[in-house]
Write a protein that holds these residues in place. Structure first.
Motif, PDB file in Angstrom:
ATOM      1  N   GLU A  58       0.829  -1.215   0.000  1.00  0.00           N
ATOM      2  CA  GLU A  58       0.000   0.000   0.000  1.00  0.00           C
ATOM      3  C   GLU A  58       0.859   1.258   0.000  1.00  0.00           C
ATOM      4  O   GLU A  58       0.594   2.208  -0.737  1.00  0.00           O
ATOM      5  CB  GLU A  58      -0.917   0.013   1.225  1.00  0.00           C
ATOM      6  CG  GLU A  58      -2.104  -0.899   1.126  1.00  0.00           C
ATOM      7  CD  GLU A  58      -2.962  -0.836   2.371  1.00  0.00           C
ATOM      8  OE1 GLU A  58      -2.882   0.166   3.115  1.00  0.00           O
ATOM      9  OE2 GLU A  58      -3.720  -1.787   2.595  1.00  0.00           O
ATOM     10  N   LYS A  59       1.887   1.265   0.832  1.00  0.00           N
ATOM     11  CA  LYS A  59       2.762   2.432   0.913  1.00  0.00           C
ATOM     12  C   LYS A  59       3.500   2.663  -0.401  1.00  0.00           C
ATOM     13  O   LYS A  59       3.614   3.801  -0.866  1.00  0.00           O
ATOM     14  CB  LYS A  59       3.752   2.270   2.058  1.00  0.00           C
ATOM     15  CG  LYS A  59       4.626   3.477   2.286  1.00  0.00           C
ATOM     16  CD  LYS A  59       5.310   3.389   3.624  1.00  0.00           C
ATOM     17  CE  LYS A  59       6.312   4.479   3.839  1.00  0.00           C
ATOM     18  NZ  LYS A  59       5.805   5.811   3.812  1.00  0.00           N
ATOM     19  N   GLU A  61       2.512   1.739  -3.399  1.00  0.00           N
ATOM     20  CA  GLU A  61       1.548   2.210  -4.394  1.00  0.00           C
ATOM     21  C   GLU A  61       1.234   3.693  -4.204  1.00  0.00           C
ATOM     22  O   GLU A  61       1.146   4.445  -5.177  1.00  0.00           O
ATOM     23  CB  GLU A  61       0.265   1.387  -4.326  1.00  0.00           C
ATOM     24  CG  GLU A  61       0.408  -0.002  -4.915  1.00  0.00           C
ATOM     25  CD  GLU A  61      -0.809  -0.863  -4.713  1.00  0.00           C
ATOM     26  OE1 GLU A  61      -1.670  -0.527  -3.856  1.00  0.00           O
ATOM     27  OE2 GLU A  61      -0.921  -1.883  -5.420  1.00  0.00           O
ATOM     28  N   SER A  62       1.083   4.117  -2.945  1.00  0.00           N
ATOM     29  CA  SER A  62       0.797   5.540  -2.706  1.00  0.00           C
ATOM     30  C   SER A  62       1.989   6.406  -3.098  1.00  0.00           C
ATOM     31  O   SER A  62       1.818   7.507  -3.639  1.00  0.00           O
ATOM     32  CB  SER A  62       0.413   5.780  -1.244  1.00  0.00           C
ATOM     33  OG  SER A  62       1.513   5.577  -0.397  1.00  0.00           O
ATOM     34  N   THR A  63       3.208   5.908  -2.858  1.00  0.00           N
ATOM     35  CA  THR A  63       4.402   6.646  -3.263  1.00  0.00           C
ATOM     36  C   THR A  63       4.466   6.772  -4.784  1.00  0.00           C
ATOM     37  O   THR A  63       4.784   7.842  -5.310  1.00  0.00           O
ATOM     38  CB  THR A  63       5.674   5.943  -2.739  1.00  0.00           C
ATOM     39  OG1 THR A  63       5.607   5.840  -1.325  1.00  0.00           O
ATOM     40  CG2 THR A  63       6.925   6.699  -3.125  1.00  0.00           C
ATOM     41  N   ASN A  65       1.945   6.754  -6.883  1.00  0.00           N
ATOM     42  CA  ASN A  65       0.919   7.709  -7.324  1.00  0.00           C
ATOM     43  C   ASN A  65       1.350   9.148  -7.066  1.00  0.00           C
ATOM     44  O   ASN A  65       1.177  10.025  -7.926  1.00  0.00           O
ATOM     45  CB  ASN A  65      -0.412   7.429  -6.625  1.00  0.00           C
ATOM     46  CG  ASN A  65      -1.026   6.126  -7.086  1.00  0.00           C
ATOM     47  OD1 ASN A  65      -0.746   5.662  -8.178  1.00  0.00           O
ATOM     48  ND2 ASN A  65      -1.841   5.535  -6.247  1.00  0.00           N
ATOM     49  N   ARG A  66       1.928   9.400  -5.887  1.00  0.00           N
ATOM     50  CA  ARG A  66       2.372  10.751  -5.545  1.00  0.00           C
ATOM     51  C   ARG A  66       3.492  11.217  -6.480  1.00  0.00           C
ATOM     52  O   ARG A  66       3.472  12.338  -7.003  1.00  0.00           O
ATOM     53  CB  ARG A  66       2.842  10.778  -4.090  1.00  0.00           C
ATOM     54  CG  ARG A  66       3.179  12.150  -3.566  1.00  0.00           C
ATOM     55  CD  ARG A  66       3.430  12.115  -2.080  1.00  0.00           C
ATOM     56  NE  ARG A  66       3.915  10.821  -1.617  1.00  0.00           N
ATOM     57  CZ  ARG A  66       5.180  10.556  -1.303  1.00  0.00           C
ATOM     58  NH1 ARG A  66       6.078  11.483  -1.370  1.00  0.00           N
ATOM     59  NH2 ARG A  66       5.544   9.356  -0.901  1.00  0.00           N
TER      60      ARG A  66
END
Length: 118
Positions: A58-59, A61-63, A65-66
Motif C-alpha cells: 500500500e505504501k 503504491e501511494s508513493t 501515485n504521488r
C-alpha cells in the motif's frame, strides 16, 4: 464425587519413534510439545509477515501515485519552457530522476506482490 475416566488414545507414531530412537514417553512428549510450539510460532509469523507485506505494498503504491503526479507537473512545466531558461537543465534533471524513481518503485512493488503470492 463423580470421576471421569478418560481413556488416552495410544499414538502409533509415539510407539514407533520411542522404539526406533530409544526414547522414553516423557522425552517423546517433550519433543512433540517443542515442535508443536515451533509450528504454531511459524504460522503466526507467516500471518504477521503477510500483514507487513500488504502494508508495504500500500505504501509503495501511494508513493508511486504521488511521484507520478509530481512527474506530470514537472512535465507540464517543461513543455511550457522554451529551453533557454536558466533553470531548464535542473528541471530536466529532476524530471529524469522522478522517472527513474517511479521505475524503481514499480520494480519493488512487483517483487513485493510476488512475495505476497508465495
Amino acid at each position: 464425587m463423580i470421576y471421569m475416566w478418560v481413556k488416552k488414545t495410544s499414538n502409533p507414531l509415539k510407539k514407533l519413534y520411542c522404539a526406533a530412537y530409544n526414547l522414553t514417553s516423557r522425552q517423546y512428549n517433550s519433543i512433540k510439545k517443542q515442535l508443536d510450539g515451533r509450528v504454531s510460532s511459524v504460522q503466526e509469523l507467516n500471518l504477521l509477515h503477510i500483514e507487513n507485506l500488504k502494508g508495504r505494498i500500500e505504501k509503495t503504491e501511494s508513493t508511486i501515485n504521488r511521484k507520478w503526479e509530481q512527474k506530470e507537473k514537472q512535465h507540464q512545466s517543461l513543455i511550457k519552457m522554451k529551453g533557454n531558461e536558466r533553470n531548464f537543465f535542473k528541471k530536466v534533471d529532476r524530471y529524469r530522476k522522478l522517472r527513474q524513481h517511479i521505475h524503481q518503485k514499480k520494480r519493488k512493488l512487483h517483487s513485493l506482490k510476488l512475495k505476497l503470492e508465495k
